[in-house]
Each structure stands twice: as C-alpha cells, then as structure tokens.
Design a protein around this motif. Structure first.
Motif, PDB file in Angstrom:
ATOM      1  N   VAL A  25       0.822  -1.209   0.000  1.00  0.00           N
ATOM      2  CA  VAL A  25       0.000   0.000   0.000  1.00  0.00           C
ATOM      3  C   VAL A  25       0.862   1.268   0.000  1.00  0.00           C
ATOM      4  N   SER A  26       2.038   1.195   0.571  1.00  0.00           N
ATOM      5  CA  SER A  26       2.862   2.386   0.808  1.00  0.00           C
ATOM      6  C   SER A  26       3.161   3.234  -0.427  1.00  0.00           C
ATOM      7  N   PRO A  27       3.314   2.655  -1.646  1.00  0.00           N
ATOM      8  CA  PRO A  27       3.557   3.529  -2.794  1.00  0.00           C
ATOM      9  C   PRO A  27       2.415   4.506  -3.070  1.00  0.00           C
ATOM     10  N   CYS A  28       1.230   4.220  -2.527  1.00  0.00           N
ATOM     11  CA  CYS A  28       0.095   5.133  -2.685  1.00  0.00           C
ATOM     12  C   CYS A  28       0.255   6.371  -1.811  1.00  0.00           C
ATOM     13  N   MET A  29       1.202   6.336  -0.886  1.00  0.00           N
ATOM     14  CA  MET A  29       1.377   7.423   0.070  1.00  0.00           C
ATOM     15  C   MET A  29       2.793   7.988  -0.076  1.00  0.00           C
ATOM     16  N   THR A  30       2.971   8.757  -1.096  1.00  0.00           N
ATOM     17  CA  THR A  30       4.272   9.330  -1.413  1.00  0.00           C
ATOM     18  C   THR A  30       4.779  10.201  -0.262  1.00  0.00           C
ATOM     19  N   LEU A  77     -14.142   7.953   9.361  1.00  0.00           N
ATOM     20  CA  LEU A  77     -14.079   8.977   8.320  1.00  0.00           C
ATOM     21  C   LEU A  77     -14.916   8.588   7.104  1.00  0.00           C
ATOM     22  N   ILE A  78     -15.098   7.285   6.891  1.00  0.00           N
ATOM     23  CA  ILE A  78     -15.878   6.819   5.741  1.00  0.00           C
ATOM     24  C   ILE A  78     -17.369   7.059   5.961  1.00  0.00           C
ATOM     25  N   ASP A  79     -17.892   6.521   7.072  1.00  0.00           N
ATOM     26  CA  ASP A  79     -19.336   6.618   7.297  1.00  0.00           C
ATOM     27  C   ASP A  79     -19.710   6.692   8.775  1.00  0.00           C
ATOM     28  N   GLY A  80     -18.726   6.999   9.632  1.00  0.00           N
ATOM     29  CA  GLY A  80     -19.015   7.128  11.045  1.00  0.00           C
ATOM     30  C   GLY A  80     -19.082   5.815  11.797  1.00  0.00           C
ATOM     31  N   LEU A 116      -7.475  -5.751  -2.702  1.00  0.00           N
ATOM     32  CA  LEU A 116      -7.542  -5.075  -1.412  1.00  0.00           C
ATOM     33  C   LEU A 116      -6.663  -3.830  -1.400  1.00  0.00           C
ATOM     34  N   ARG A 117      -5.483  -3.928  -1.981  1.00  0.00           N
ATOM     35  CA  ARG A 117      -4.585  -2.771  -2.053  1.00  0.00           C
ATOM     36  C   ARG A 117      -5.240  -1.624  -2.809  1.00  0.00           C
ATOM     37  N   SER A 118      -5.875  -1.940  -3.932  1.00  0.00           N
ATOM     38  CA  SER A 118      -6.544  -0.918  -4.730  1.00  0.00           C
ATOM     39  C   SER A 118      -7.672  -0.258  -3.942  1.00  0.00           C
ATOM     40  N   GLU A 119      -8.429  -1.069  -3.201  1.00  0.00           N
ATOM     41  CA  GLU A 119      -9.530  -0.529  -2.400  1.00  0.00           C
ATOM     42  C   GLU A 119      -9.012   0.408  -1.318  1.00  0.00           C
ATOM     43  N   LEU A 120      -7.977  -0.030  -0.599  1.00  0.00           N
ATOM     44  CA  LEU A 120      -7.442   0.798   0.485  1.00  0.00           C
ATOM     45  C   LEU A 120      -6.802   2.075  -0.035  1.00  0.00           C
ATOM     46  N   CYS A 121      -6.062   1.973  -1.134  1.00  0.00           N
ATOM     47  CA  CYS A 121      -5.441   3.173  -1.703  1.00  0.00           C
ATOM     48  C   CYS A 121      -6.503   4.188  -2.106  1.00  0.00           C
ATOM     49  N   SER A 122      -7.573   3.711  -2.733  1.00  0.00           N
ATOM     50  CA  SER A 122      -8.656   4.591  -3.156  1.00  0.00           C
ATOM     51  C   SER A 122      -9.352   5.219  -1.956  1.00  0.00           C
ATOM     52  N   THR A 123      -9.599   4.415  -0.927  1.00  0.00           N
ATOM     53  CA  THR A 123     -10.288   4.913   0.268  1.00  0.00           C
ATOM     54  C   THR A 123      -9.448   5.939   1.007  1.00  0.00           C
ATOM     55  N   LEU A 124      -8.167   5.643   1.178  1.00  0.00           N
ATOM     56  CA  LEU A 124      -7.283   6.592   1.849  1.00  0.00           C
ATOM     57  C   LEU A 124      -7.217   7.913   1.089  1.00  0.00           C
ATOM     58  N   ALA A 125      -7.099   7.832  -0.233  1.00  0.00           N
ATOM     59  CA  ALA A 125      -7.006   9.037  -1.054  1.00  0.00           C
ATOM     60  C   ALA A 125      -8.276   9.879  -0.959  1.00  0.00           C
ATOM     61  N   LYS A 126      -9.407   9.208  -0.824  1.00  0.00           N
ATOM     62  CA  LYS A 126     -10.693   9.911  -0.835  1.00  0.00           C
ATOM     63  C   LYS A 126     -11.040  10.515   0.518  1.00  0.00           C
ATOM     64  N   VAL A 127     -10.847   9.755   1.597  1.00  0.00           N
ATOM     65  CA  VAL A 127     -11.360  10.222   2.895  1.00  0.00           C
ATOM     66  C   VAL A 127     -10.293  10.595   3.912  1.00  0.00           C
ATOM     67  N   THR A 131      -6.504  11.346   3.014  1.00  0.00           N
ATOM     68  CA  THR A 131      -5.437  12.223   2.516  1.00  0.00           C
ATOM     69  C   THR A 131      -5.804  13.702   2.556  1.00  0.00           C
ATOM     70  N   PRO A 132      -7.028  14.098   2.158  1.00  0.00           N
ATOM     71  CA  PRO A 132      -7.346  15.534   2.233  1.00  0.00           C
ATOM     72  C   PRO A 132      -7.187  16.102   3.642  1.00  0.00           C
ATOM     73  N   ASP A 133      -7.640  15.354   4.653  1.00  0.00           N
ATOM     74  CA  ASP A 133      -7.474  15.811   6.036  1.00  0.00           C
ATOM     75  C   ASP A 133      -6.005  15.824   6.441  1.00  0.00           C
ATOM     76  N   LEU A 134      -5.283  14.784   6.091  1.00  0.00           N
ATOM     77  CA  LEU A 134      -3.873  14.711   6.464  1.00  0.00           C
ATOM     78  C   LEU A 134      -3.082  15.861   5.843  1.00  0.00           C
ATOM     79  N   GLU A 135      -3.457  16.278   4.653  1.00  0.00           N
ATOM     80  CA  GLU A 135      -2.791  17.424   4.037  1.00  0.00           C
ATOM     81  C   GLU A 135      -3.130  18.708   4.793  1.00  0.00           C
ATOM     82  N   ARG A 136      -4.381  18.853   5.209  1.00  0.00           N
ATOM     83  CA  ARG A 136      -4.778  20.037   5.986  1.00  0.00           C
ATOM     84  C   ARG A 136      -4.074  20.073   7.332  1.00  0.00           C
TER      85      ARG A 136
END
Length: 216
Positions: free
Chosen positions: A31-36, A110-113, A129-140, A142-147
């Motif tokens: 999963v880690s390559p999804c989190m540069t 963060l996804i649905d409470g 599973l990797r694709s699902e987790l990467c997509s979920t992390l990016a969507k719900v 990563t935006p907060d982690l950047e903020r």
C-alpha cells in the motif's frame, strides 16, 4: 466532554509468532507507494510533516488470533507537547505507533461514522484489497492529512469545527497546547480554562488544573 484516548481503541499489540503479522506487514509495504513521502515502519506508515509533528497510519490486526481481519487507525502527534503531558506515552520516532498519538481516529469513522474491518485474506487477493485501500485513503483520509500537516492547520480545523470526527475523542488540552505552540496564547488560555471548568468536581479536575498550569 473531552476524553483521553490513551487507554482506548487503537493501542498496538505485539503478536510475536503470529503468522498474520508478516502478511499484514507485506500488505502495508504494498500500500505504501500510494502514500508518497511516507516511511514504512512494520504495519504502519508515518511522516514528520513539521518539526516534531508526526502523522501515522497504522494497520491493526484483530486481537483474536483466529481472525484475519484488520482495521486502519490514523493519528497525529506533537512530540513538542510531550512535556505538557508526561503521563501519556512518548512517541518512538524510530518505530512510530498509533498508541502514543494525542489525536486518533479510525478510517471507518471517516468513511461513514462506523467502525470498519477488512479481510486480510491471501496474497492472491492483495491487489484488489490494495486498490480498495489506496482509493479509500485518497478519498477520505489524505485531504485531512494534508490540511493537518502543520500545527496551525490542526488548530484552525479544531477551533473551526471542521474535521470533528478527528477530534471527537481527543482531550481539548491538546488543542490548548497546539494553540500555544503557534502563538495564540489567549485562545490557549481560554481553552484550558474551559477544560478546567468542565472537569470541576470530577476525578480529572486535578489533572486538568496541572496541565493548565503547565501551559501558562
């Protein structure tokens, strides 16, 4: 009422000899390559987004050795505040873990409470599973982690009421500490005083007063 999560969900468990551990570690590496810009530490990835300010994404196995499920915890930790909260765990920066984080949330929240667990399965199912987790992390997540890459960003979100699921179970004395760190001393004093007032006549009042004094 503010709560201290340090005895709550998300505390890492060492599972020596557990065959699930090596499989989970391998999945985290996948999963880690999804989190540069993040570094892998066993079943977690972490980064120091600002001096002494850490962000951690921790993959936690179910405590039952017969279960092959895992959940994902996210945490924020300001190591500069460790002297304010000496009773709480210190972050081992050589092997960061969610257990020390002053602010924590489950990815499922963060996804649905709701709490969310994923099946670890076999190596053959890794890619799906990797694709699902990467997509979920990016969507719900990563935006907060950047903020939240800065103390100012965390304090602004907390004071403004955004990102409420991140802060719901965190003690507001942490907010007071962050505010003081970024030079907002009057707000820090107000937040600490409100926590002391809320704790009046409760077992946590002496602790609240002690922390408020440290923040002066």
């Amino acid at each position: 009422m503010s709560k201290n999560m340090h005895d709550g969900v998300g505390t890492p468990r060492e599972m020596v000899g557990d065959p699930r551990r090596s499989l989970l570690d391998g999945f985290v590496r996948a999963v880690s390559p999804c989190m540069t810009g993040w570094t892998v530490y066993g079943a977690a990835v972490a980064r120091e987004s600002e001096s002494d300010l850490w962000q951690i994404v921790d993959f936690q196995l179910d405590k039952s050795v017969t279960s092959w499920q895992f959940t994902v915890n996210l945490g924020l930790h300001d190591a500069a505040l460790e002297t304010v909260f000496p009773e709480w765990p210190r972050l081992n920066t050589r092997k960061p873990s969610i257990g020390a984080c002053q602010i924590r949330v489950r990815l499922g929240e963060l996804i649905d409470g709701r709490d969310r667990w994923w099946p670890l399965g076999s190596e053959a199912a890794f890619e799906t599973l990797r694709s699902e987790l990467c997509s979920t992390l990016a969507k719900v997540a990563t935006p907060d982690l950047e903020r939240f890459r800065s103390r100012q960003g965390i304090a602004d979100a907390w004071m403004g009421g955004s990102g409420s699921r991140w802060f719901a179970m965190s003690n507001r004395m942490v907010l007071a500490g962050l505010l003081k760190q970024v030079g907002r001393k009057a707000q820090a004093t107000d937040v600490a005083a409100a926590e002391v007032a809320e704790s009046a006549d409760s077992p946590r009042e002496p602790w609240a007063r002690t922390v408020a004094a440290r923040l002066k």
